[in-house]
Design a protein around this motif. Structure first.
Motif, PDB file in Angstrom:
ATOM      1  N   ILE A  65      38.746  71.658  30.198  1.00 50.38           N
ATOM      2  CA  ILE A  65      38.889  70.921  31.408  1.00 50.38           C
ATOM      3  C   ILE A  65      39.068  71.933  32.621  1.00 50.38           C
ATOM      4  N   THR A  66      38.071  71.771  33.509  1.00 49.66           N
ATOM      5  CA  THR A  66      37.848  73.061  34.312  1.00 49.66           C
ATOM      6  C   THR A  66      39.008  73.171  35.229  1.00 49.66           C
ATOM      7  N   PRO A  67      39.530  71.986  35.917  1.00 46.37           N
ATOM      8  CA  PRO A  67      40.837  72.133  36.722  1.00 46.37           C
ATOM      9  C   PRO A  67      42.046  72.635  35.921  1.00 46.37           C
ATOM     10  N   ASP A  68      42.022  72.691  34.534  1.00 47.57           N
ATOM     11  CA  ASP A  68      43.343  72.871  33.780  1.00 47.57           C
ATOM     12  C   ASP A  68      43.018  74.349  33.358  1.00 47.57           C
ATOM     13  N   ALA A  69      42.275  74.672  33.648  1.00 49.91           N
ATOM     14  CA  ALA A  69      41.625  76.221  32.926  1.00 49.91           C
ATOM     15  C   ALA A  69      42.052  77.599  33.440  1.00 49.91           C
ATOM     16  N   VAL A  70      42.754  77.395  34.587  1.00 50.99           N
ATOM     17  CA  VAL A  70      43.237  78.436  35.353  1.00 50.99           C
ATOM     18  C   VAL A  70      43.895  79.642  34.531  1.00 50.99           C
ATOM     19  N   GLY A  71      45.020  79.142  33.607  1.00 48.34           N
ATOM     20  CA  GLY A  71      45.473  80.062  32.817  1.00 48.34           C
ATOM     21  C   GLY A  71      44.912  80.852  31.765  1.00 48.34           C
TER      22      GLY A  71
END
Length: 338
Positions: free
Chosen positions: A120-126
């Motif tokens: 899920i792109t917006p949740d993938a920062v980490g």
């Protein structure tokens, strides 16, 4: 209206007590009465808010005791190399100061955890930060890096993974990177929050999970977060706010020469303080409510309906990649100086 229940946010400078104490006099009062110290400064284009919360402040504003630093570049764009560079330099400086009291030994380990769901792109920062660190030609031997996924994928609490790793490798510091939620659409992907208080995985989307913090693990925990989502009612309220301000500005300027001299369509300055009573004859009393009260109206209107959605910028994949590169670069530079 009833007392405001602020929209979901992980940014301390958007919490009710902080927002309501913006002037110097109000900040001094907040410091004296509730144990919260706020310091604002600007470095180039980077706006920095440093919030210190003590025991009394923790009870007063509902935020954990510790230090919270938010860094923001309001004019940042995806192609803005200079803006990202300034943001990275400011983050590196604060990151160093936050950890300058730690005495490092040659065999010390630093556990870096990339929280979130990489699918899920917006949740993938980490997870993307962990990928960038793994792809470096030379990885600092102090780093132990892991992206545990989310509870919905693994069936296990993320905090349990982190606790097990910490028990095995005995790190001197745990660094947690995660996506956050904001209550202002114009801050999405333009802000970083740095704190020594740890983190609640999933809190940005309303999923409270086991806390990752010094109190739970007995190890210092530093959290780095980037706001990538906002509640849909906030987005609607922001659009209405912009429309009302634009109309008020046009009404205010309509009899001034400046509105007639422009060769193209005249555009009002919607950033200056405006008399919103000018649009009351058009829209009624609610147009004169504060921005926060209008946000509350939309929050109540859409609560529990299918319109209760989380929104992210359409270029979220580019933003997430940019921040993953920025944070991994900052961590590498910091580790080189240890």
């Amino acid at each position: 209206m009833q007392k405001l229940n602020w929209q979901r946010t992980d940014l301390i400078d958007e919490s009710e007590e902080i927002v309501l104490h913006q002037t110097k006099e109000q900040k001094d009062t907040l410091k004296q009465t509730s144990g919260v110290h706020i310091e604002d400064q600007t470095e180039g284009r980077v706006k920095i808010t440093d919030v210190q919360v003590n025991d009394e402040g923790e009870k007063s504003i509902g935020k954990k005791k510790g230090q919270y630093i938010t860094l923001s570049v309001p004019t940042l764009t995806i192609e803005d190399k200079e803006g990202f560079q300034e943001l990275e330099e400011a983050l590196l400086t604060r990151f160093k100061k936050l950890h300058d009291k730690i005495s490092w030994r040659d065999d010390d380990k630093i556990l870096i955890i990339g929280l979130g769901n990489r699918t899920i792109t917006p949740d993938a920062v980490g997870p993307f930060v962990i990928d960038h660190l793994h792809n470096l030609e030379q990885i600092d031997d102090k780093f132990v890096m892991y992206a545990p996924g989310v509870t919905g994928q693994t069936g296990y609490e993320t905090g349990e993974f982190v606790a097990a790793l910490a028990e095995r490798i005995h790190p001197s510091l745990i660094i947690v990177i995660d996506a956050l939620a904001s209550r202002a659409s114009d801050r999405l992907c333009k802000t970083i929050q740095l704190t020594d208080t740890g983190i609640h995985p999933g809190s940005g989307v309303g999923n409270q999970r086991q806390e990752i913090s010094y109190e739970v693990l007995g190890i210092p925990v530093t959290a780095i977060g980037v706001p990538t989502v906002v509640d849909a009612p906030v987005l609607i309220a922001d659009a209405v706010e912009q429309m009302l301000r634009s109309i008020a500005a046009r009404v205010e300027e309509r009899n001034k020469p400046s509105s007639k001299l422009s060769l193209s369509s005249w555009q009002p300055d919607t950033n200056k303080e405006l008399d919103m009573s000018l649009v009351e004859p058009i829209f009624g009393e609610w147009a004169t409510w504060s921005k926060e009260e209008r946000h509350q109206l939309f929050e109540e209107t859409f609560a529990g309906s299918h319109a209760k959605l989380m929104v992210t910028p359409k270029e979220a994949d580019f933003w997430v990649e940019k921040y993953a590169k920025l944070i991994s670069s900052m961590l590498t530079k910091w580790a080189d100086g240890l």
